[in-house]
Design an enzyme around this catalytic site. Structure first.
Site, PDB file in Angstrom:
ATOM      1  N   GLN A 222      -7.833   8.854 -12.431  1.00  0.00           N
ATOM      2  CA  GLN A 222      -9.044   8.051 -12.187  1.00  0.00           C
ATOM      3  C   GLN A 222      -9.221   7.021 -13.296  1.00  0.00           C
ATOM      4  OE1 GLN A 222     -10.892   8.097  -9.431  1.00  0.00           O
ATOM      5  NE2 GLN A 222     -12.275   6.531 -10.192  1.00  0.00           N
TER       6      GLN A 222
ATOM      7  N   ASP B 295      -2.013   6.088  -5.734  1.00  0.00           N
ATOM      8  CA  ASP B 295      -2.772   4.848  -5.894  1.00  0.00           C
ATOM      9  C   ASP B 295      -1.894   3.609  -5.749  1.00  0.00           C
ATOM     10  OD1 ASP B 295      -5.558   5.132  -6.331  1.00  0.00           O
ATOM     11  OD2 ASP B 295      -5.173   6.061  -8.287  1.00  0.00           O
TER      12      ASP B 295
ATOM     13  N   LYS C 267     -13.393  12.300  -3.564  1.00  0.00           N
ATOM     14  CA  LYS C 267     -11.966  12.358  -3.231  1.00  0.00           C
ATOM     15  C   LYS C 267     -11.542  13.798  -2.979  1.00  0.00           C
ATOM     16  CE  LYS C 267     -10.972   8.081  -5.722  1.00  0.00           C
ATOM     17  NZ  LYS C 267     -10.404   7.390  -6.877  1.00  0.00           N
TER      18      LYS C 267
HETATM   19  N1  GUN Z   1     -11.221   3.315 -10.240  1.00  0.00           N
HETATM   20  C1  GUN Z   1     -11.788   2.423  -9.382  1.00  0.00           C
HETATM   21  N2  GUN Z   1     -11.065   2.353  -8.255  1.00  0.00           N
HETATM   22  C2  GUN Z   1     -10.050   3.211  -8.382  1.00  0.00           C
HETATM   23  C3  GUN Z   1      -8.959   3.574  -7.546  1.00  0.00           C
HETATM   24  O1  GUN Z   1      -8.778   3.092  -6.430  1.00  0.00           O
HETATM   25  N3  GUN Z   1      -8.124   4.515  -8.045  1.00  0.00           N
HETATM   26  C4  GUN Z   1      -8.279   5.055  -9.275  1.00  0.00           C
HETATM   27  N4  GUN Z   1      -7.386   5.948  -9.691  1.00  0.00           N
HETATM   28  N5  GUN Z   1      -9.268   4.740 -10.083  1.00  0.00           N
HETATM   29  C5  GUN Z   1     -10.141   3.813  -9.627  1.00  0.00           C
END
Ligand code: GUN
Length: 282
Positions: free
Chosen positions: A97, A120, A53
């Site tokens: 996350q 998100d 990311k």
């Molecule tokens: N863990 C697995 N998928 C995601 C996501 O799309 N965003 C976040 N913040 N954590 C995750």
């Protein structure tokens, strides 16, 4: 006919466009879009995702800051960190996350993120807006899947979309988006009776359960579009929910693994970061 829904290629195209847009906005506002990524603990898979990311942000000219917090951080301390980022005008997006350690109340913490910085789309305000067809920050994986279906002109109106998995991150928001696209939506989950028979009725089958190669040819109607979201690690190897080799002859389209939904999730995270930035600076 090529059956592959090439997420890597579309993600690259989106990132190229975002890079141009980002540069234009930086020139216009003299402010660089800035994503804060919070990682609690040292889970290797989460560390890898977070690295991807951050790298993607830098590639399109956005800033990212990683806030790596200890596994045993107290809820109060984590909340303090989030409030700092909420109040920091130079930060436009905040990503926590998931999963976070069990002693922390993830629902409570997610909802303390300023909804305007919620890249998100997990906070209640954004979830409610999505459910009411209002302009919302939409979770990145479902949004990426919609972009992919649109890119390949896949018909959704009136089609039966079966979603395997009811998570807040994928299954539920995916259902809302497919309803907005006028599909007839069924969500299956661990307690569903006759899951295979229902999957077999799908014109569009979206597998987001996290069970390696669970979906084989016996789950697939001839000509179905199959989207694989699952990621399972077994002995260092990564598997999707769909056994690609067993279903390929039956499907009309399918996402590969890797190179399908994963890159699209990251491209949509960048899109959402720019959306937050524009809402905050304009
Ligand atoms: N863990 C697995 N998928 C995601 C996501 O799309 N965003 C976040 N913040 N954590 C995750």
């Amino acid at each position: 006919m090529d059956k592959i829904l090439d997420g890597s290629a579309l993600a690259k195209k989106i990132r190229t466009n975002l890079k141009v847009q980002t540069e234009e906005y930086i020139n216009k506002y003299q402010i660089v879009p800035h994503l804060a990524v919070i990682l609690v603990g040292t889970d290797p898979a989460s560390e890898t995702y977070v690295r991807f990311k951050e790298k993607a942000c830098h590639q399109v000219g956005m800033k990212s800051t990683l806030i790596n917090l200890p596994e045993d951080i107290s809820e109060e301390k984590l909340i303090e960190e989030i409030e700092k980022l909420n109040n920091d005008k130079s930060i436009h997006g905040i990503l926590l996350q998931l999963p976070i350690p069990k002693h922390l109340d993830s629902e409570k913490i997610i909802n303390l993120i300023n909804p305007e910085k919620d890249v998100d789309g997990f906070a209640n305000e954004n979830v409610a807006k999505l459910c009411k067809n209002q302009d919302a920050l939409v979770p990145c994986t479902p949004l990426g899947i919609i972009r992919l279906l649109e890119e390949y002109n896949i018909k959704t109106q009136g089609e039966h979309c079966v979603i395997l998995g009811r998570s807040q991150i994928v299954g539920k928001p995916m259902a809302q988006l497919m309803l907005q696209k006028n599909s007839t939506v069924t969500i299956c989950h661990s307690k569903t009776k006759n899951l295979k028979e229902i999957a077999k009725q799908a014109d569009i089958l979206i597998a987001a359960i996290g069970k390696a190669h669970m979906v084989d040819e016996t789950f697939i109607k001839d000509g179905a579009v199959v989207i694989d979201v699952g990621v399972s690690r077994i002995n260092g190897k990564i598997y999707g929910d769909v056994d690609f080799d067993k279903v390929i002859d039956k499907v009309s389209y399918i996402t590969p693994m890797p190179g399908g939904t994963g890159p699209m999730t990251i491209a949509c995270l960048l899109e959402n970061t720019l959306k937050c930035y524009l809402n905050l600076v304009e």
